[in-house]
Structures are given as structure tokens and as C-alpha cells.
Design a protein around this motif. Structure first.
Motif, mmCIF file in Angstrom:
data_model
loop_
_atom_site.group_PDB
_atom_site.id
_atom_site.type_symbol
_atom_site.label_atom_id
_atom_site.label_comp_id
_atom_site.label_asym_id
_atom_site.label_seq_id
_atom_site.Cartn_x
_atom_site.Cartn_y
_atom_site.Cartn_z
ATOM 1 N N ASP A 73 0.785 -1.175 0.000
ATOM 2 C CA ASP A 73 -0.041 -0.016 0.176
ATOM 3 C C ASP A 73 0.765 1.140 0.003
ATOM 4 O O ASP A 73 0.553 2.229 -0.845
ATOM 5 C CB ASP A 73 -1.098 -0.025 1.188
ATOM 6 N N LYS A 74 1.646 1.185 0.650
ATOM 7 C CA LYS A 74 2.717 2.373 0.891
ATOM 8 C C LYS A 74 3.466 2.683 -0.343
ATOM 9 O O LYS A 74 3.538 3.705 -0.818
ATOM 10 C CB LYS A 74 3.687 1.929 2.071
ATOM 11 N N VAL A 75 4.115 1.688 -1.084
ATOM 12 C CA VAL A 75 4.615 1.771 -2.526
ATOM 13 C C VAL A 75 3.680 2.269 -3.332
ATOM 14 O O VAL A 75 3.842 3.424 -4.119
ATOM 15 C CB VAL A 75 5.198 0.373 -2.883
ATOM 16 N N LYS A 76 2.561 1.927 -3.498
ATOM 17 C CA LYS A 76 1.492 2.204 -4.181
ATOM 18 C C LYS A 76 0.877 3.849 -4.108
ATOM 19 O O LYS A 76 0.714 4.487 -4.739
ATOM 20 C CB LYS A 76 0.053 1.339 -4.106
ATOM 21 N N SER A 77 0.759 4.181 -2.873
ATOM 22 C CA SER A 77 0.714 5.517 -2.416
ATOM 23 C C SER A 77 1.762 6.314 -2.637
ATOM 24 O O SER A 77 1.437 7.353 -3.289
ATOM 25 C CB SER A 77 0.186 5.625 -0.848
ATOM 26 N N ILE A 78 2.857 6.068 -2.679
ATOM 27 C CA ILE A 78 3.760 6.998 -3.113
ATOM 28 C C ILE A 78 4.177 7.111 -4.618
ATOM 29 O O ILE A 78 4.304 8.127 -5.188
ATOM 30 C CB ILE A 78 5.191 6.582 -2.229
ATOM 31 N N SER A 79 4.253 5.930 -5.176
ATOM 32 C CA SER A 79 4.681 5.723 -6.714
ATOM 33 C C SER A 79 3.383 5.198 -7.666
ATOM 34 O O SER A 79 3.754 5.286 -8.760
ATOM 35 C CB SER A 79 5.718 5.109 -6.700
ATOM 36 N N ASP A 80 2.257 4.979 -7.161
ATOM 37 C CA ASP A 80 1.245 4.499 -7.900
ATOM 38 C C ASP A 80 1.803 3.365 -8.535
ATOM 39 O O ASP A 80 1.524 2.830 -9.960
ATOM 40 C CB ASP A 80 0.721 5.449 -8.818
ATOM 41 N N PHE A 81 2.791 2.347 -7.834
ATOM 42 C CA PHE A 81 3.297 1.178 -8.534
ATOM 43 C C PHE A 81 2.501 0.074 -7.868
ATOM 44 O O PHE A 81 2.838 0.003 -6.645
ATOM 45 C CB PHE A 81 4.755 1.156 -8.602
ATOM 46 N N SER A 82 2.072 -0.932 -8.483
ATOM 47 C CA SER A 82 1.465 -2.151 -8.014
ATOM 48 C C SER A 82 2.545 -3.224 -7.995
ATOM 49 O O SER A 82 2.754 -3.727 -9.157
ATOM 50 C CB SER A 82 0.084 -2.628 -8.845
ATOM 51 N N ILE A 83 2.949 -3.593 -7.043
ATOM 52 C CA ILE A 83 3.886 -4.736 -6.987
ATOM 53 C C ILE A 83 3.129 -6.170 -6.900
ATOM 54 O O ILE A 83 2.198 -6.386 -6.726
ATOM 55 C CB ILE A 83 4.574 -4.861 -5.775
ATOM 56 N N ASN A 84 3.613 -6.751 -7.774
ATOM 57 C CA ASN A 84 3.455 -8.087 -8.049
ATOM 58 C C ASN A 84 3.755 -8.921 -7.018
ATOM 59 O O ASN A 84 4.859 -9.645 -6.803
ATOM 60 C CB ASN A 84 3.574 -8.766 -9.398
ATOM 61 N N GLU A 85 2.866 -9.311 -6.050
ATOM 62 C CA GLU A 85 3.344 -10.234 -4.868
ATOM 63 C C GLU A 85 3.926 -11.556 -5.083
ATOM 64 O O GLU A 85 4.932 -12.102 -4.612
ATOM 65 C CB GLU A 85 2.253 -10.493 -3.806
ATOM 66 N N GLU A 86 3.343 -12.323 -6.145
ATOM 67 C CA GLU A 86 3.648 -13.354 -6.344
ATOM 68 C C GLU A 86 5.100 -13.778 -7.010
ATOM 69 O O GLU A 86 5.923 -14.502 -6.948
ATOM 70 C CB GLU A 86 2.805 -14.009 -7.481
ATOM 71 N N ALA A 87 5.517 -12.356 -7.879
ATOM 72 C CA ALA A 87 6.526 -12.341 -8.254
ATOM 73 C C ALA A 87 7.770 -11.899 -7.774
ATOM 74 O O ALA A 87 9.008 -11.803 -8.264
ATOM 75 C CB ALA A 87 6.456 -11.864 -9.662
ATOM 76 N N THR A 88 7.598 -11.443 -6.526
ATOM 77 C CA THR A 88 8.498 -10.482 -5.892
ATOM 78 C C THR A 88 9.078 -11.404 -4.621
ATOM 79 O O THR A 88 8.420 -11.634 -4.028
ATOM 80 C CB THR A 88 7.894 -9.080 -5.296
ATOM 81 N N VAL A 89 10.484 -11.320 -4.663
ATOM 82 C CA VAL A 89 11.071 -11.647 -3.401
ATOM 83 C C VAL A 89 12.024 -10.842 -3.186
ATOM 84 O O VAL A 89 12.998 -10.123 -3.932
ATOM 85 C CB VAL A 89 11.827 -13.126 -3.759
ATOM 86 N N LEU A 90 12.218 -10.317 -1.782
ATOM 87 C CA LEU A 90 13.124 -9.535 -1.249
ATOM 88 C C LEU A 90 14.499 -10.391 -0.708
ATOM 89 O O LEU A 90 14.239 -11.063 -0.067
ATOM 90 C CB LEU A 90 12.826 -8.731 -0.218
ATOM 91 N N PHE A 91 15.584 -10.019 -1.220
ATOM 92 C CA PHE A 91 16.840 -10.590 -0.703
ATOM 93 C C PHE A 91 17.513 -10.069 0.446
ATOM 94 O O PHE A 91 17.511 -8.922 0.521
ATOM 95 C CB PHE A 91 17.823 -10.733 -1.774
ATOM 96 N N GLY A 92 17.929 -10.922 1.129
ATOM 97 C CA GLY A 92 18.811 -10.400 2.514
ATOM 98 C C GLY A 92 19.401 -11.295 3.392
ATOM 99 O O GLY A 92 19.735 -12.454 2.685
ATOM 100 N N SER A 93 19.622 -11.263 4.581
ATOM 101 C CA SER A 93 20.164 -11.764 5.248
ATOM 102 C C SER A 93 19.117 -12.365 6.720
ATOM 103 O O SER A 93 18.695 -11.448 7.125
ATOM 104 C CB SER A 93 21.366 -11.504 6.102
ATOM 105 N N CYS A 94 18.966 -13.769 6.855
ATOM 106 C CA CYS A 94 18.139 -14.073 7.955
ATOM 107 C C CYS A 94 18.868 -13.947 9.282
ATOM 108 O O CYS A 94 20.005 -13.603 9.264
ATOM 109 C CB CYS A 94 17.779 -15.487 7.622
#
Ligand SMILES: [Zn+2]
Ligand SMILES: [Zn+2]
Length: 139
Positions: free
Chosen positions: A108-129
């Protein structure tokens, strides 16, 4: 015999599905089966064989846990995986399912700032657990 194995496979799969946020070693899986099952717990080699099969099918992912050199297993997709984002650890490969409400908030936050709809199924955030961060800090 084949029927028995199929049954065990089903139990294993269910166990992993119910704990899709966690990864378990063979020993931990057997412990969990011992708690849940009514008596009949397969041996280590059977579970190992079944898990290898599930990995080959693509149902389960295998990776090395932290610095332990032990294999841990985690189900690739649990239920509702198209309804939340995923975090992937670049250290151990573990996939973390982000809480749905947190996911929605972020999107929602991303959408409100940039009007960009992220595809949840296709998105993975990389980092360290948490585990991998701990391992690094301990060195
Ligand atoms: Zn998920
Ligand atoms: Zn990790």
C-alpha cells in the motif's frame, strides 16, 4: 509397503505445510512426527528418502543451515503464498513468508507513493536471515 510410504509422505508434507515458515533437519522432522503421529514413526533413512523425493519433485527445498553443514528442509510453497511477499536469505537460502498484514502495508505504501502495483507472487526480497546474521557476528 508402497501405501505405507505414500502415507508417510503425506504426513511429512502436511507437517512442512503447517510450518511453512520454518526449515527442519531430518532429525527434527522425525521428532515432530513422533509428537504428532500415533505411534508409527519411520526411520531416518525412510524420511531421508522421502525428503529427497520431495526435493526432486520441487515441493521441498533443501539448504545448508547456517554454519552447521546440516541440511534443513522447507516446503517451497505453503498455502496463501500468492497473498504475501517473501524474504529470501542469501546466506542459507531460507524462504521467509512475510506476514500478510505487513505485506499489504508495504505494498500500500509503495502504491501510495509511486502508484506502482507490486506483483506479490513474483517479488522476493533478498537479504540475510537472523541465523545468518548471527553466524556472521560470531566470527
Ligand atoms: Zn508464502
Ligand atoms: Zn540465512
Amino acid at each position: 509397503m508402497a501405501e505405507y510410504v505414500t502415507e508417510q509422505k503425506k504426513i511429512l508434507k502436511k507437517l512442512l505445510e503447517e510450518n511453512c515458515d520454518s526449515a527442519y533437519t531430518i532429525e527434527e522432522l522425525i521428532d515432530k512426527m513422533r509428537i504428532n503421529a500415533d505411534g508409527h514413526v519411520p526411520g531416518k533413512s525412510t524420511v531421508y528418502r522421502l525428503m529427497t523425493k520431495l526435493v526432486a519433485e520441487g515441493t521441498v527445498k533443501r539448504f545448508v543451515r547456517g554454519n552447521s553443514r546440516k541440511f534443513a528442509y522447507q516446503i517451497v510453497m505453503g498455502e496463501h503464498c500468492d497473498c504475501h511477499l517473501h524474504l529470501k536469505c542469501m546466506g542459507c537460502g531460507r524462504l521467509i513468508h512475510l506476514d500478510e498484514s505487513v505485506s499489504d502495508e508495504l505494498l500500500d505504501k509503495v502504491k501510495s507513493i509511486s502508484d506502482f502495483s507490486i506483483n506479490e507472487e513474483a517479488t522476493v526480497l533478498f537479504g540475510s536471515c537472523a541465523d545468518c546474521k548471527k553466524d556472521k557476528a560470531g566470527k
